[in-house]
Enzyme design. Structure first.
Site, PDB file in Angstrom:
ATOM      1  N   GLU A  82      45.681  41.673  48.744  1.00 51.37           N
ATOM      2  CA  GLU A  82      44.705  40.617  48.509  1.00 51.37           C
ATOM      3  C   GLU A  82      45.393  39.466  47.775  1.00 51.37           C
ATOM      4  O   GLU A  82      46.281  39.686  46.945  1.00 51.37           O
ATOM      5  CB  GLU A  82      43.554  41.180  47.667  1.00 51.37           C
ATOM      6  CG  GLU A  82      42.432  40.203  47.398  1.00 51.37           C
ATOM      7  CD  GLU A  82      41.357  40.807  46.504  1.00 51.37           C
ATOM      8  OE1 GLU A  82      40.186  40.419  46.658  1.00 51.37           O
ATOM      9  OE2 GLU A  82      41.686  41.668  45.653  1.00 51.37           O
ATOM     10  N   LYS A 154      35.554  39.872  53.163  1.00 51.35           N
ATOM     11  CA  LYS A 154      35.186  40.838  52.118  1.00 51.35           C
ATOM     12  C   LYS A 154      33.678  40.841  51.881  1.00 51.35           C
ATOM     13  O   LYS A 154      33.070  39.806  51.630  1.00 51.35           O
ATOM     14  CB  LYS A 154      35.932  40.492  50.830  1.00 51.35           C
ATOM     15  CG  LYS A 154      35.743  41.464  49.691  1.00 51.35           C
ATOM     16  CD  LYS A 154      36.577  41.007  48.489  1.00 51.35           C
ATOM     17  CE  LYS A 154      36.469  41.946  47.304  1.00 51.35           C
ATOM     18  NZ  LYS A 154      37.241  41.420  46.150  1.00 51.35           N
ATOM     19  N   CYS A 195      39.931  45.411  48.472  1.00 55.17           N
ATOM     20  CA  CYS A 195      39.833  45.652  47.029  1.00 55.17           C
ATOM     21  C   CYS A 195      38.529  46.319  46.580  1.00 55.17           C
ATOM     22  O   CYS A 195      38.352  47.519  46.725  1.00 55.17           O
ATOM     23  CB  CYS A 195      40.071  44.340  46.283  1.00 55.17           C
ATOM     24  SG  CYS A 195      40.517  44.547  44.529  1.00 55.17           S
TER      25      CYS A 195
END
Length: 323
Positions: A82, A154, A195
């Site tokens: 990321e 995301k 993440c």
């Protein structure tokens, strides 16, 4: 090789993975409790670790070095973390560099994939968002011809006040995605996440059981407090419960006065065993490699066939007996 996107039509792409033939065999109860024997590796993957800053050129040079290292070690794909392209001094800095996926910054990474002959999993790019105050945190998969094969925005944004750590409010400058994405690659079908998604196991369950993912990707920039407490145990849990490989590229070390990352980029097999890891979070900028064996993955899934045993719990009656 298809791109799979939940809630959206199927997008056709070129085939690049080996089809697995179905096999039927009896496994004793005792044998099911032991990991199956390893086979010869069918594909080699590299997981990357780096320390990005607000210097776009320096970050690109680091990624280039890692890509060349992956190519020299015979890897077909490199996984980058990321924020591989940019980490600013403040949360809204990335708005100044956000651009569409056909913009000039992403074009450099596409060319890097083409020049090295290595697929790139670019774990979190500042893609132009719905308005001037918000970007998307987008995981982009680029093939060795320099073409974008898939992108995932995301879904779960990190809005957390860490005790004895930073206050991070991702939603102030980012918008969440609204689609679950899997895509085929030279090493198997990839489940694309980013993440903080790691803390939502239902996402990985859908990627495995509904979309057929073999490898779960978790490119990250974990904080040190949460990384020390939760990083490896959560990743191993996702590998075990989905019976999939997990590859988690990582940011590491100090990015600025206000931000540092845990590191410990890692590759885990479907039995939950750590295959490769970069231990040094402060200076461990580089790659770790491992063989990805889809035959071994199928053996693991046959020994404990959780896919056959799953129940649709959302259809069950739920009760709470209050005291």
């Amino acid at each position: 090789a298809p791109l799979l996107r939940s809630g959206a039509p199927l997008v056709r792409a070129r085939a690049s993975t080996r089809l697995l033939s179905s096999r039927t065999r009896t496994v004793t109860r005792a044998a099911a409790m032991e990991p199956p024997p390893k086979r010869a590796g069918v594909s080699k993957a590299a997981v990357g670790q780096m320390r990005a800053t607000n210097d776009l050129e320096a970050n690109f040079e680091t990624c280039s070095t890692l890509a060349r290292a992956a190519a020299s070690q015979g890897c077909s794909i490199l996984f980058l973390p990321e924020c591989f392209a940019y980490i600013g001094m403040a949360g809204n800095d990335a708005l100044a560099v956000m651009e569409p996926l056909d913009g000039p910054l992403m074009a450099r990474y596409k060319q890097l994939a083409k020049d090295t002959g290595v697929w790139l999993s670019l774990g979190g790019f500042p893609e132009t968002g719905p308005d001037a105050d918000h970007r998307y945190n987008t995981h982009v998969l680029v093939d060795s011809d320099g073409d974008v094969r898939a992108s995932y925005r995301k879904i779960h944004l990190f809005d957390v006040d860490i005790p004895n750590g930073p206050v991070l409010m991702e939603s102030k400058t980012a918008s969440p995605g609204d689609a679950i994405v899997a895509a085929d690659s030279p090493i198997g079908r990839l489940g694309m996440t980013v993440c903080y998604d790691l803390r939502f196991p239902e996402l990985y369950s859908r990627l495995r059981h509904e979309m057929g993912a073999h490898i779960m990707l978790v490119p990250s920039a974990f904080t040190k407090p949460t990384g020390e407490a939760h990083w490896e145990v959560l990743l191993r849990a996702r590998a075990i419960e989905t019976q999939s490989y997990v590859i988690a590229a990582a940011q590491a070390g100090v990015h600025s006065e206000k931000r540092d990352s845990y590191g410990h980029a890692i590759i885990i097999d479907p039995w939950g065993k750590v295959l490769a890891k970069l231990e040094d979070p402060d200076n461990g900028i580089g790659i770790a490699t491992a063989d990805i064996d889809l035959g071994y993955l199928e053996d693991v899934r046959e020994r404990i066939p959780v896919d056959k045993h799953r129940r649709k719990l959302e259809t069950f009656k739920a009760t709470v007996e209050k005291g």
